[in-house]
Each structure stands twice: as C-alpha cells, then as structure tokens.
Enzyme design. Structure first.
Site, short mmCIF file in Angstrom:
data_model
loop_
_atom_site.label_atom_id
_atom_site.label_comp_id
_atom_site.label_asym_id
_atom_site.label_seq_id
_atom_site.Cartn_x
_atom_site.Cartn_y
_atom_site.Cartn_z
N HIS A 58 6.62 -9.02 12.07
CA HIS A 58 7.51 -7.85 11.90
C HIS A 58 8.84 -8.07 12.60
O HIS A 58 8.94 -7.95 13.81
CB HIS A 58 6.81 -6.61 12.47
N GLN A 155 15.07 1.89 4.72
CA GLN A 155 15.40 2.37 6.07
C GLN A 155 15.80 3.85 6.10
O GLN A 155 15.44 4.58 7.01
CB GLN A 155 16.53 1.51 6.67
N1 17E Z 1 14.23 0.40 11.85
C1 17E Z 1 13.28 1.30 12.20
O1 17E Z 1 13.06 2.30 11.49
N2 17E Z 1 12.57 1.10 13.32
C2 17E Z 1 12.81 0.04 14.09
N3 17E Z 1 12.09 -0.13 15.20
C3 17E Z 1 13.81 -0.91 13.74
C4 17E Z 1 14.49 -0.67 12.60
C5 17E Z 1 14.10 -2.09 14.59
FE FE2 Z 2 10.52 -2.29 12.47
#
Ligand code: 17E
Ligand code: FE2
Length: 420
Positions: A58, A155
């Site tokens: 990951h 995202q």
């Molecule tokens: N995006 C997210 O939603 N959570 C994270 N820990 C990272 C990116 C690094």
């Molecule tokens: Fe992540």
C-alpha cells in the site's frame, strides 16, 4: 548461482540454494556436499538471513515527493491532506513525465530496501486520468525489477466527486488491476455503503481485485468494514478483497468487535495496517488520552485473519517523512500494536513478506521453494530476532538469479583499546 550457508527465514540450520536459469533448482542442507547443478557464481553467506523479497502492499506513487506543494498540511489530519491534494491538482499542472519521474524515484528507494512487489493506489478523481496513464507506463517500464499492481483509487469519492463512478469504471477498462473506494469520505453513510457495493460489483464484473481505504477515521460509528466483508462474502471473492487502514476499529467497542470478527473470519478478506502513516494522521481530534488510531493487528492475527504492513506515503500531503523502508514500518508497528512478545518479534517479518504476498494474491508464485523464481533478499544478520532489533542492511536483492542491488553496510572503527 549458488547461495551457500543461507539461514532461511523461519527455518533452523543453514542451506545451500542452487539457482539455474533464473529459478531455484535445489535447496540442500549445507552439510550435503554433492556436486550440485547451478550457474557459475557462488556466494558464501556464512549464515546470513535469506527471505523472499519484501512486499509493499500500500503506497500512493502518484503522490510521492509532493509534500509542501502548493502548501504544507498544517493540522496533520487526513482531511487537510485531501484538501491539499485537491488544491494541488488545480494549481500545479504536472505532465505525465513529471509524475513518472516522482514514482520512479520512490520505486528506487523501495528497491534499495529489499522490495520487489508493490501495490500502488492511483487517484482517478481527475477527468484526464493523468496519474493512471503515467503509472500504467511505469508498470511496464519497471517490470524487469519490480512487480507493480495499480489500484484505481477514487480519492475524492465515487459519489462525492462528479462522475466518480464513471471514472472508476474507465480506469478499470484502461488496465487498473484493483478497484478502490473511500466510503468514510462520501457525503453520507448511505453513499458510503453504496460506494462499497459499487466497487465490489465492478470488481466482479471486470474480474479485478478490491482494496478499499476503509474507515480511516477515529469515528467509532464508521462501520464500512462490515459492508466490505459482507459483500465480499456474498460474492464469494473474499480472498481478492482487502480493507486498508480500518483505523476506526481501534475505537470500536468490544461487544461490536466480537460480532464483527465472526464476519471477518467468514469473509476471508485481507487487511493492510499502515502504522507510521496512521500514528501520524489519527488521534488529531483528541485531547488526552490520545488514541493511536491503528487497527487491531494483534487480535486479527490471533484470529488467523491475514494482516500485512505498508508505508502508505513518501513525503506527500498526508505524511511528511518516509524513505521506502518497510523494516522501519515493522519496528514502529510492533511498538504501536503492543506486539513486542518474543513470538511477535521472531515472526514479524511475515507482515512484509508472506502476508503481503497473500494480500496481493500472488502467494502461489511467492517464496523460497524449488521451482519458484530465484527472487530473494539477504539481510546482514544471522537471526529473525536480531533482524528486528538491529534493523540490518539489505545486502543483496536478487531477481531471477541476478543480483540487482548490492549494499555495503556502514563500517565503524573504534579507537578505544578495549573495543578494538
Ligand atoms: N489518501 C488517503 O485517503 N489516505 C491516506 N492515508 C493517503 C492518501 C496517504
Ligand atoms: Fe492509503
């Protein structure tokens, strides 16, 4: 090649590993002096520890080395991280080559630290899908020294982002290997549930794996993990499904967790814990006592549920540090999860080897076995215990019987008579 006097991870004694045509031809006890059948080179390891290559399950290779542009994450929260990244997408116009260059720098760091298998998330909430295009090319370009899996990661949400669901499907058609989701970031609980169902449906339709950023929040009411496990179970694809982060589990009450664990076991899904990243990101809304914000790694492992460790970030809007070294993630994780018992220590490297391979669903071709590819790493130590205590250098990374990375450990000279 023959690796003489290797201490194989998890096994007693020392062994000779014969390599022929890039594959492991034979593994003999060192006391066996028969002629053997291998290609030219012999390396006497004098009892050094040999393992299959580390697995990074990951990371976000499209985010690496962007911390501070256009601004730093001041609060250290996940949400400000997403905000910084969202702003960056609008103001920093990167070319595909820029993204590829950053990803390659990170892959080089990972390779130096003994990693040969990486699963990277790639943000697909971007109408140009530039990150995915870049990473698809990188995957092809690095395949002789690194295996890469790409997760189509929404995202900014499958439903919270305009046409997120369509972009996700397009990314799968373009060649992403794994479907992602981020239910705790969707606008409502219902959208979160729907986003998980959508991700699993798409995986089923296109024959892909699933890796959900799941409950990465200190909200004890964030319970999308049960949806991931239940849907995976109903579709019968649990072994292809992974729940990453699941930090809310560190806040669930024990009665609910007891009930949840029955479903988790039934579903056979995998877990990725990211101790360095989440020690940093979680607990940010607490005063004292301040939560660690890590999933229940010890309890999951005790229930025979597969858990592996990953780093998540190398200098991105979410996490300002990181150098690709998974041994340090293990060290921090053991402390954070109260896994410092003798047995926890001597089996800890499972978290970045076999358990990671299982999560990536590549366990069939992974491991130091006759007939497998001659892929291994050698650590500068003679035991599993010392590997964790002393964080030794990775002396060699070997792939298909070729040494692709060689490291000379630092040397210290003592000018004090009693020590010299
Ligand atoms: N995006 C997210 O939603 N959570 C994270 N820990 C990272 C990116 C690094
Ligand atoms: Fe992540």
């Amino acid at each position: 090649m023959m690796l003489k006097n290797a201490k194989l991870y998890g096994q007693e004694g020392t062994w000779n590993i014969e390599v022929l045509n890039g594959k492991i031809e034979k593994i003999n006890h060192s006391s066996n002096t028969s002629e053997g059948n291998y290609d030219h080179q012999i390396i006497d390891l004098e009892g050094k520890l040999v393992l299959p290559p580390f697995v990074e399950p990951h990371i976000h290779l499209d985010y690496v080395l962007t911390a501070g542009t256009p601004r730093w994450n001041q609060s250290g929260t996940l949400f400000e991280g997403i905000q910084c990244w969202s702003e960056r997408k609008l103001v920093v116009k990167e070319t595909k080559e820029d993204i590829k260059n950053r990803a390659l720098k990170a892959l080089e760091m990972q390779l130096k630290h003994g990693i040969q298998h990486v699963r990277t998330h790639v943000d697909i909430t971007d109408p140009s899908l530039m990150g995915l295009k870049a990473l698809l090319e990188v995957k092809e370009e690095v395949k002789s020294w690194m295996d890469l899996q790409l997760v189509a990661f929404p995202q900014e949400g499958i439903y919270a982002y305009p046409k997120g669901d369509e972009l996700l499907e397009e990314a799968l058609i373009m060649g992403a290997d794994v479907v992602g989701a981020i239910p705790h970031y969707e606008m409502t609980r219902e959208d979160g549930v729907q986003s998980v169902k959508k991700a699993l449906e798409l995986a089923y339709k296109y024959g892909k794996m699933v890796d959900v950023h799941c409950d990465e929040i200190d909200d004890e009411q964030s319970r999308f993990l049960e949806v991931v496990a239940a849907e995976a179970y109903k579709l019968g694809i649990g072994e292809l499904v992974t729940a990453s982060h699941t930090t809310a589990m560190g806040s669930y009450n024990d009665a609910y967790t007891y009930k949840l664990f029955k479903l988790l076991k039934q579903s056979k899904i995998n877990f990725v814990a990211l101790p360095k990243a989440n020690l940093h990101l979680q607990g940010r809304f607490d005063s004292y006592p301040n939560r660690r914000g890590i999933t229940r790694v010890k309890e999951l492992l005790e229930s025979n549920i597969n858990v592996c460790f990953g780093l998540d970030s190398i200098m991105d809007p979410w996490y300002p540090l990181g150098d690709g070294n998974l041994m340090r993630v293990v060290e921090v994780g053991l402390h954070a999860c109260h896994m410092t018992g003798y047995n926890d220590i001597v089996t800890a490297l499972n978290l970045i080897t076999t358990n990671g391979a299982k999560t990536l669903n590549m366990q069939a071709e992974y491991g130091i076995k006759e007939g497998n590819k001659a892929n291994f790493i050698v650590l500068d130590t003679n035991s599993e215990y010392e590997a964790i205590r002393c964080q030794p250098a990775v002396l060699y990374s070997i792939r298909n019987g070729e040494i692709i990375v060689e490291t000379k450990p630092a040397e210290t000279k003592m000018n004090i008579p009693v020590f010299s």
